[in-house]
Design a protein around this motif. Structure first.
Motif, PDB file in Angstrom:
ATOM      1  N   PRO A  55     -41.182  39.105  51.278  1.00  0.00           N
ATOM      2  CA  PRO A  55     -41.193  39.213  49.879  1.00  0.00           C
ATOM      3  C   PRO A  55     -39.823  39.212  49.136  1.00  0.00           C
ATOM      4  CG  PRO A  55     -41.411  41.589  50.746  1.00  0.00           C
ATOM      5  CD  PRO A  55     -41.442  40.256  51.978  1.00  0.00           C
ATOM      6  N   TYR A  56     -38.960  38.175  49.553  1.00  0.00           N
ATOM      7  CA  TYR A  56     -37.443  38.314  49.251  1.00  0.00           C
ATOM      8  C   TYR A  56     -37.506  36.689  48.790  1.00  0.00           C
ATOM      9  CZ  TYR A  56     -37.424  42.985  50.725  1.00  0.00           C
ATOM     10  OH  TYR A  56     -37.456  44.388  50.706  1.00  0.00           O
ATOM     11  N   HIS A  57     -36.528  36.509  47.913  1.00  0.00           N
ATOM     12  CA  HIS A  57     -36.021  35.080  47.498  1.00  0.00           C
ATOM     13  C   HIS A  57     -34.665  35.048  47.861  1.00  0.00           C
ATOM     14  CE1 HIS A  57     -39.464  34.112  44.753  1.00  0.00           C
ATOM     15  NE2 HIS A  57     -39.610  35.298  44.809  1.00  0.00           N
ATOM     16  N   ASP A  58     -34.282  33.704  48.525  1.00  0.00           N
ATOM     17  CA  ASP A  58     -33.074  33.490  49.105  1.00  0.00           C
ATOM     18  C   ASP A  58     -32.581  32.495  48.119  1.00  0.00           C
ATOM     19  OD1 ASP A  58     -30.831  32.020  50.337  1.00  0.00           O
ATOM     20  OD2 ASP A  58     -31.720  32.561  52.150  1.00  0.00           O
ATOM     21  N   LEU A  59     -31.375  32.680  47.384  1.00  0.00           N
ATOM     22  CA  LEU A  59     -30.966  31.863  46.149  1.00  0.00           C
ATOM     23  C   LEU A  59     -30.263  30.478  46.914  1.00  0.00           C
ATOM     24  CD1 LEU A  59     -28.765  34.462  44.125  1.00  0.00           C
ATOM     25  CD2 LEU A  59     -31.046  33.494  43.626  1.00  0.00           C
ATOM     26  N   ARG A  60     -30.216  30.494  48.042  1.00  0.00           N
ATOM     27  CA  ARG A  60     -29.693  29.042  48.490  1.00  0.00           C
ATOM     28  C   ARG A  60     -30.905  27.924  48.625  1.00  0.00           C
ATOM     29  NH1 ARG A  60     -27.273  31.470  53.861  1.00  0.00           N
ATOM     30  NH2 ARG A  60     -29.127  32.416  53.731  1.00  0.00           N
ATOM     31  N   CYS A  76     -28.359  48.914  54.839  1.00  0.00           N
ATOM     32  CA  CYS A  76     -29.571  48.741  54.413  1.00  0.00           C
ATOM     33  C   CYS A  76     -30.371  47.545  55.250  1.00  0.00           C
ATOM     34  CB  CYS A  76     -30.062  48.116  52.780  1.00  0.00           C
ATOM     35  SG  CYS A  76     -28.663  46.623  52.612  1.00  0.00           S
ATOM     36  N   GLN A  77     -31.668  47.416  55.296  1.00  0.00           N
ATOM     37  CA  GLN A  77     -32.300  46.468  56.042  1.00  0.00           C
ATOM     38  C   GLN A  77     -32.488  45.077  55.077  1.00  0.00           C
ATOM     39  OE1 GLN A  77     -32.078  49.741  57.603  1.00  0.00           O
ATOM     40  NE2 GLN A  77     -34.016  50.078  56.666  1.00  0.00           N
ATOM     41  N   HIS A  92     -36.379  43.190  58.328  1.00  0.00           N
ATOM     42  CA  HIS A  92     -34.850  43.281  58.295  1.00  0.00           C
ATOM     43  C   HIS A  92     -34.443  41.958  58.376  1.00  0.00           C
ATOM     44  CE1 HIS A  92     -34.357  47.034  60.819  1.00  0.00           C
ATOM     45  NE2 HIS A  92     -35.669  47.075  60.476  1.00  0.00           N
ATOM     46  N   ALA A  93     -33.304  41.751  57.124  1.00  0.00           N
ATOM     47  CA  ALA A  93     -33.111  40.299  56.953  1.00  0.00           C
ATOM     48  C   ALA A  93     -31.666  40.027  57.789  1.00  0.00           C
ATOM     49  CB  ALA A  93     -32.523  40.366  55.553  1.00  0.00           C
ATOM     50  N   PRO A  94     -31.441  38.621  58.053  1.00  0.00           N
ATOM     51  CA  PRO A  94     -30.271  38.183  58.702  1.00  0.00           C
ATOM     52  C   PRO A  94     -29.118  38.867  57.786  1.00  0.00           C
ATOM     53  CG  PRO A  94     -31.924  36.447  58.167  1.00  0.00           C
ATOM     54  CD  PRO A  94     -32.267  37.472  57.441  1.00  0.00           C
ATOM     55  N   VAL A 147     -24.381  41.762  63.310  1.00  0.00           N
ATOM     56  CA  VAL A 147     -24.676  40.531  63.046  1.00  0.00           C
ATOM     57  C   VAL A 147     -26.366  40.117  63.194  1.00  0.00           C
ATOM     58  CG1 VAL A 147     -24.346  38.022  63.185  1.00  0.00           C
ATOM     59  CG2 VAL A 147     -22.411  39.538  63.027  1.00  0.00           C
ATOM     60  N   ARG A 148     -27.060  39.557  62.458  1.00  0.00           N
ATOM     61  CA  ARG A 148     -28.521  39.363  62.473  1.00  0.00           C
ATOM     62  C   ARG A 148     -28.614  37.702  62.249  1.00  0.00           C
ATOM     63  NH1 ARG A 148     -32.872  42.038  63.666  1.00  0.00           N
ATOM     64  NH2 ARG A 148     -32.216  43.974  63.309  1.00  0.00           N
ATOM     65  N   ARG A 149     -29.310  37.013  63.215  1.00  0.00           N
ATOM     66  CA  ARG A 149     -29.288  35.583  62.732  1.00  0.00           C
ATOM     67  C   ARG A 149     -30.781  35.339  62.092  1.00  0.00           C
ATOM     68  NH1 ARG A 149     -24.676  33.427  61.875  1.00  0.00           N
ATOM     69  NH2 ARG A 149     -23.128  33.734  63.571  1.00  0.00           N
TER      70      ARG A 149
END
Length: 302
Positions: free
Chosen positions: A133-138, A192-193, A232-234, A252-254
């Motif tokens: 439920p999140y947008h990636d601006l890229r 934060c996650q 959890h986001a990258p 770091v999370r890929r």
């Protein structure tokens, strides 16, 4: 969660179980999923009742909410506007239902973008994008035909961090909430996650400060699990390095972690790109809402 499962999950709220016995004050916490996490943390020190988050409450729930608030000794609430979702769920409105409660203790709405500078929320009638439920601006910028750099520039990261601090402080001053900006800074890479799911360190600090406003000065214990653990986001090494935070395999999370399952970032980006292609109105809404942030990332990308 079906209706019957929901009623069992919130059994005390719906009168299926008794309110916990005891001589201590009865506390009701009103707000989003952050509010429920704070309830878990303060529950060893006060009698509490799990209630649905404000965005899930319906008109049918209002009599149950009124009944519970009528028995409350203490109320904590995030700032919620009057007439939220066309219901009397605003902070001032629910306090009218709690005649015996002490003055409301205001909790902050917690949001921190420093670890995820590309991540935003865009509200549209279509709801959340697929995958997470999140947008990636890229991805959103690419869908608009105006891509931005894949790696955030260090100046942009630091500016976004300072903007998060400024916004938290402004909300604290505007609504008289417990302060939280310093807690995010101190938590570093564990702040934060995702942008609106603070880590346990932050939540514990807010809980301690809220309890102190009740006259209860204690160290809030860690519950032994991540409270807001659904997504959890990258986390990019460049984002951490720009803030002087440790860059290690632990920080770091890929990929994404969604309900305990690893999901490649490429997969999330692909399904959301397809969704944007089918719904260009969402892209337009995102550009309107986050244009300044897009310009910042575009100008200082590495």
């Amino acid at each position: 969660m079906g209706d019957e499962g929901r009623r069992r999950h919130y059994g005390i709220f719906y009168g299926l179980q008794e309110i916990p016995a005891g001589t201590g004050p009865l506390l009701v916490i009103h707000g989003n999923c952050q509010a429920e996490s704070l309830r878990v943390l303060v529950s060893p020190h006060l009698r509490t009742v799990r209630i649905p988050p404000v965005h899930e409450l319906t008109a049918d729930d209002l009599p149950w909410l009124a009944k519970l608030l009528g028995r409350a000794d203490l109320v904590m609430s995030q700032p919620i506007r009057a007439g939220y979702r066309d219901l009397r769920l605003g902070t001032a409105e629910i306090m009218e239902l709690a005649p015996n409660a002490a003055p409301v203790i205001m909790l902050p709405v917690l949001r921190w973008s420093a670890l995820h500078p590309f991540q935003v929320i865009v509200r549209t009638p279509l709801g959340d994008p697929p995958g997470v439920p999140y947008h990636d601006l890229r991805v959103l910028a690419a869908a608009a035909g105006s891509p931005i750099p894949e790696i955030p520039g260090p100046e942009a990261v630091r500016t976004i961090r300072e903007n998060s601090i400024t916004e938290l402080r402004a909300r604290t001053e505007r609504h008289g909430t417990v302060a939280a900006d310093d807690l995010f800074v101190a938590a570093g890479a564990e702040a934060c996650q995702v942008i609106n799911h603070p880590g346990n360190l932050v939540l514990r600090g807010v809980a301690e400060r809220a309890l102190a406003r009740c006259g209860i000065r204690v160290a809030v214990a860690d519950p032994g699990r991540v409270l807001l653990d659904s997504v959890h986001a990258p986390r990019l090494p460049e984002t951490l390095a720009a803030q002087g935070l440790p860059v290690t395999p632990a920080t770091v999370r890929r990929d994404w972690l969604v309900a305990g399952r690893a999901v490649p970032d490429e997969e999330i980006r692909r399904v959301q790109a397809d969704w944007y292609a089918a719904h260009p109105e969402v892209v337009a809404a995102g550009l309107r809402r986050h244009g300044a942030l897009l310009d910042l990332l575009r100008a200082s990308g590495a």
